[in-house]
Design a protein around this motif. Structure first.
Motif, PDB file in Angstrom:
ATOM      1  N   GLU A  26     -30.480  27.095 -39.601  1.00  0.00           N
ATOM      2  CA  GLU A  26     -31.860  26.859 -39.172  1.00  0.00           C
ATOM      3  C   GLU A  26     -32.337  25.492 -39.651  1.00  0.00           C
ATOM      4  N   THR A  27     -33.216  24.897 -38.876  1.00  0.00           N
ATOM      5  CA  THR A  27     -33.885  23.670 -39.260  1.00  0.00           C
ATOM      6  C   THR A  27     -35.326  23.773 -38.758  1.00  0.00           C
ATOM      7  N   ASP A  28     -36.151  22.802 -39.091  1.00  0.00           N
ATOM      8  CA  ASP A  28     -37.540  22.882 -38.620  1.00  0.00           C
ATOM      9  C   ASP A  28     -37.907  21.636 -37.814  1.00  0.00           C
ATOM     10  N   VAL A  29     -39.054  21.692 -37.168  1.00  0.00           N
ATOM     11  CA  VAL A  29     -39.444  20.613 -36.262  1.00  0.00           C
ATOM     12  C   VAL A  29     -39.606  19.282 -36.986  1.00  0.00           C
ATOM     13  N   SER A  30     -40.086  19.314 -38.197  1.00  0.00           N
ATOM     14  CA  SER A  30     -40.283  18.076 -38.946  1.00  0.00           C
ATOM     15  C   SER A  30     -38.948  17.384 -39.217  1.00  0.00           C
ATOM     16  N   ASP A  31     -37.945  18.159 -39.601  1.00  0.00           N
ATOM     17  CA  ASP A  31     -36.627  17.574 -39.872  1.00  0.00           C
ATOM     18  C   ASP A  31     -35.972  17.072 -38.586  1.00  0.00           C
ATOM     19  N   VAL A  32     -36.127  17.814 -37.493  1.00  0.00           N
ATOM     20  CA  VAL A  32     -35.568  17.373 -36.211  1.00  0.00           C
ATOM     21  C   VAL A  32     -36.251  16.077 -35.776  1.00  0.00           C
ATOM     22  N   HIS A  33     -37.568  16.015 -35.917  1.00  0.00           N
ATOM     23  CA  HIS A  33     -38.288  14.794 -35.569  1.00  0.00           C
ATOM     24  C   HIS A  33     -37.784  13.614 -36.389  1.00  0.00           C
ATOM     25  N   ALA A  34     -37.599  13.820 -37.681  1.00  0.00           N
ATOM     26  CA  ALA A  34     -37.102  12.742 -38.545  1.00  0.00           C
ATOM     27  C   ALA A  34     -35.718  12.278 -38.093  1.00  0.00           C
ATOM     28  N   ASP A  35     -34.839  13.225 -37.755  1.00  0.00           N
ATOM     29  CA  ASP A  35     -33.492  12.855 -37.311  1.00  0.00           C
ATOM     30  C   ASP A  35     -33.518  12.145 -35.962  1.00  0.00           C
ATOM     31  N   LEU A  36     -34.352  12.612 -35.046  1.00  0.00           N
ATOM     32  CA  LEU A  36     -34.461  11.934 -33.751  1.00  0.00           C
ATOM     33  C   LEU A  36     -35.027  10.526 -33.922  1.00  0.00           C
ATOM     34  N   SER A  37     -36.030  10.392 -34.783  1.00  0.00           N
ATOM     35  CA  SER A  37     -36.622   9.077 -35.031  1.00  0.00           C
ATOM     36  C   SER A  37     -35.613   8.123 -35.653  1.00  0.00           C
ATOM     37  N   VAL A  44     -27.315  16.192 -31.073  1.00  0.00           N
ATOM     38  CA  VAL A  44     -27.802  16.470 -29.721  1.00  0.00           C
ATOM     39  C   VAL A  44     -28.789  17.623 -29.815  1.00  0.00           C
ATOM     40  N   VAL A  45     -29.999  17.401 -29.319  1.00  0.00           N
ATOM     41  CA  VAL A  45     -31.021  18.445 -29.292  1.00  0.00           C
ATOM     42  C   VAL A  45     -31.037  19.029 -27.887  1.00  0.00           C
ATOM     43  N   LEU A  59     -38.926  17.804 -25.704  1.00  0.00           N
ATOM     44  CA  LEU A  59     -38.776  16.821 -26.756  1.00  0.00           C
ATOM     45  C   LEU A  59     -38.136  15.544 -26.219  1.00  0.00           C
ATOM     46  N   PRO A  60     -38.607  14.390 -26.659  1.00  0.00           N
ATOM     47  CA  PRO A  60     -37.974  13.136 -26.258  1.00  0.00           C
ATOM     48  C   PRO A  60     -36.510  13.140 -26.692  1.00  0.00           C
ATOM     49  N   GLY A  61     -35.639  12.780 -25.787  1.00  0.00           N
ATOM     50  CA  GLY A  61     -34.224  12.711 -26.106  1.00  0.00           C
ATOM     51  C   GLY A  61     -33.473  14.022 -25.984  1.00  0.00           C
ATOM     52  N   ALA A  62     -34.178  15.105 -25.692  1.00  0.00           N
ATOM     53  CA  ALA A  62     -33.517  16.404 -25.569  1.00  0.00           C
ATOM     54  C   ALA A  62     -32.684  16.462 -24.296  1.00  0.00           C
ATOM     55  N   VAL A  63     -31.659  17.295 -24.341  1.00  0.00           N
ATOM     56  CA  VAL A  63     -30.834  17.582 -23.180  1.00  0.00           C
ATOM     57  C   VAL A  63     -31.281  18.933 -22.636  1.00  0.00           C
ATOM     58  N   GLY A  81     -17.578  17.487 -30.763  1.00  0.00           N
ATOM     59  CA  GLY A  81     -17.849  17.162 -32.156  1.00  0.00           C
ATOM     60  C   GLY A  81     -19.312  16.934 -32.477  1.00  0.00           C
ATOM     61  N   SER A  82     -20.183  16.958 -31.478  1.00  0.00           N
ATOM     62  CA  SER A  82     -21.615  16.758 -31.726  1.00  0.00           C
ATOM     63  C   SER A  82     -22.201  17.935 -32.482  1.00  0.00           C
ATOM     64  N   ALA A  83     -23.131  17.619 -33.365  1.00  0.00           N
ATOM     65  CA  ALA A  83     -23.936  18.653 -34.013  1.00  0.00           C
ATOM     66  C   ALA A  83     -25.093  18.950 -33.071  1.00  0.00           C
TER      67      ALA A  83
END
Length: 152
Positions: A26-37, A44-45, A59-63, A81-83
């Motif tokens: 599990e992860t949260d939106v804040s951490d995903v935002h930080a990683d995308l930024s 890959v989201v 989300l910007p950049g989402a597939v 190999g993508s996370a």
């Protein structure tokens, strides 16, 4: 009588193992935002919702890869190999869980984004719509208005 500890707490080692196991999937939106930024390499989201939901905003950049299509289309969209981080509508929906399961079965390291699209929006993070990128005001029940993170 205490309600919180009517069932005794787990011993610290059991609690640590359980909590570590949760954080490993599990992860949260804040951490995903930080990683995308930060443009974290290899991340890959995936938005696992249907077409109408995707069009409403994502989300910007989402597939966009609905859960039912992951088994047949993931290899063509997600580099080996993508996370992967999956999300769906929100905490009342287990679509991201089902999507994460599909990616795990395909051999990807995967986490589910807790709170989903709902909490992304409620925290005032950017959303892509047909008219461009937009943000809604921060819901102060989910994040402080002065920042984009809960600072936890």
């Amino acid at each position: 009588m205490t309600y919180t500890f009517a069932v005794p707490a787990a011993d610290p080692a059991t609690a640590a193992a359980h909590l570590l196991a949760r954080l490993s999937v599990e992860t949260d939106v804040s951490d995903v935002h930080a990683d995308l930024s930060a443009r974290t390499p290899g991340l890959v989201v995936v938005d696992s919702r249907g077409e109408a939901a995707w069009a409403q905003g994502h989300l910007p950049g989402a597939v966009h890869l609905p859960t039912a299509e992951i088994a047949t289309r993931a290899a063509g969209l997600i580099p080996a190999g993508s996370a992967v981080v999956t999300y769906c509508w929100g905490p009342g929906c287990n679509g991201a869980t089902r999507a994460a399961l599909e990616f795990a079965r395909l051999g990807h390291p995967v986490k589910e984004m807790l709170g989903g699209f709902e909490y992304w929006v409620r925290e005032g993070l950017p959303v892509v719509t047909g008219t461009g990128v937009t943000r809604r005001p921060v819901d102060d029940l989910t994040a402080p208005r002065s920042t984009i993170t809960c600072d936890c």
